[in-house]
Design a protein around this motif. Structure first.
Motif, short mmCIF file in Angstrom:
data_model
loop_
_atom_site.label_atom_id
_atom_site.label_comp_id
_atom_site.label_asym_id
_atom_site.label_seq_id
_atom_site.Cartn_x
_atom_site.Cartn_y
_atom_site.Cartn_z
N ASP A 100 10.75 4.34 -2.63
CA ASP A 100 9.84 3.55 -3.13
C ASP A 100 8.99 2.67 -2.35
OD1 ASP A 100 8.83 2.05 -5.65
OD2 ASP A 100 9.89 0.18 -4.76
N ALA A 101 9.54 2.14 -1.28
CA ALA A 101 9.01 1.17 -0.22
C ALA A 101 7.97 2.01 0.49
CB ALA A 101 9.70 0.76 0.65
N VAL A 102 8.36 3.46 0.92
CA VAL A 102 7.34 4.16 1.62
C VAL A 102 6.04 4.63 0.70
CG1 VAL A 102 7.09 6.43 2.71
CG2 VAL A 102 9.12 5.24 3.15
N VAL A 103 6.28 4.96 -0.39
CA VAL A 103 5.21 5.29 -1.57
C VAL A 103 4.24 4.19 -1.77
CG1 VAL A 103 4.64 6.07 -3.60
CG2 VAL A 103 6.37 7.59 -2.22
N GLY A 104 5.09 3.11 -1.94
CA GLY A 104 4.45 1.92 -2.16
C GLY A 104 3.31 1.40 -0.68
N LYS A 105 3.99 1.68 0.35
CA LYS A 105 3.05 1.58 1.37
C LYS A 105 1.97 2.33 1.51
CE LYS A 105 5.94 -1.55 4.10
NZ LYS A 105 5.72 -2.89 4.04
N LEU A 106 2.20 3.52 1.32
CA LEU A 106 0.96 4.79 1.31
C LEU A 106 0.10 4.39 0.32
CD1 LEU A 106 3.09 7.79 1.71
CD2 LEU A 106 1.69 6.97 3.37
N ILE A 107 0.47 3.93 -1.08
CA ILE A 107 -0.54 3.90 -1.78
C ILE A 107 -1.39 2.38 -1.68
CG2 ILE A 107 -0.70 3.09 -4.31
CD1 ILE A 107 1.32 4.83 -5.11
N GLN A 114 -3.62 -5.11 0.69
CA GLN A 114 -2.65 -5.67 1.79
C GLN A 114 -1.55 -6.33 1.16
OE1 GLN A 114 -4.51 -8.96 3.70
NE2 GLN A 114 -6.07 -7.69 4.91
N GLN A 115 -0.44 -6.05 1.76
CA GLN A 115 0.77 -6.28 1.28
C GLN A 115 1.61 -7.47 2.07
OE1 GLN A 115 3.52 -2.95 0.83
NE2 GLN A 115 2.54 -2.32 -1.13
#
Length: 115
Positions: A100-107, A114-115
């Motif tokens: 979830d974290a990786v997919v969130g960063k990719l999206i 910006q997160q």
């Protein structure tokens, strides 16, 4: 035909027990509940003597016989299995959190957020 009449009588007895609950609204709750229980007991007693009732009783007896044949796990086996399941749940939760974290960063990177 006799079974249909017995079944109809059983349904009427159940309905009478439920009706008694409401008709005795001024009485103590224990009497109202006892009226419902008496209706259910009378319904079951009449229903027991129908062919479906006898089949249900035979089925229940067979189910008990089969349950006695089951080899139940020992306490040690149950504990070990529970620990394996718990460990799997923890590993899976960590894996899904990481995905979830990786997919969130990719999206976020693709959309320019910006997160």
């Amino acid at each position: 035909m006799a079974d249909k009449l017995k079944f109809a009588l059983a349904v009427l007895l159940l309905a009478a027990g439920l009706a008694g609950y409401y008709l005795l609204s001024g009485q103590a709750m224990i009497f109202r509940v006892l009226c419902v229980l008496a209706g259910v007991a009378a319904c079951a007693a009449v229903g027991w003597f129908t062919e479906p009732g006898r089949r249900l009783g035979a089925f229940g007896g067979e189910a008990i016989t089969e349950a006695k044949k089951v080899v139940w796990p020992t306490r040690k086996e149950t504990t070990q299995t529970t620990l394996v399941v718990f460990a799997f749940v923890v590993v899976m939760a960590l894996f899904l959190w990481l995905v979830d974290a990786v997919v969130g960063k990719l999206i976020a990177a693709i959309l320019g957020w910006q997160q």
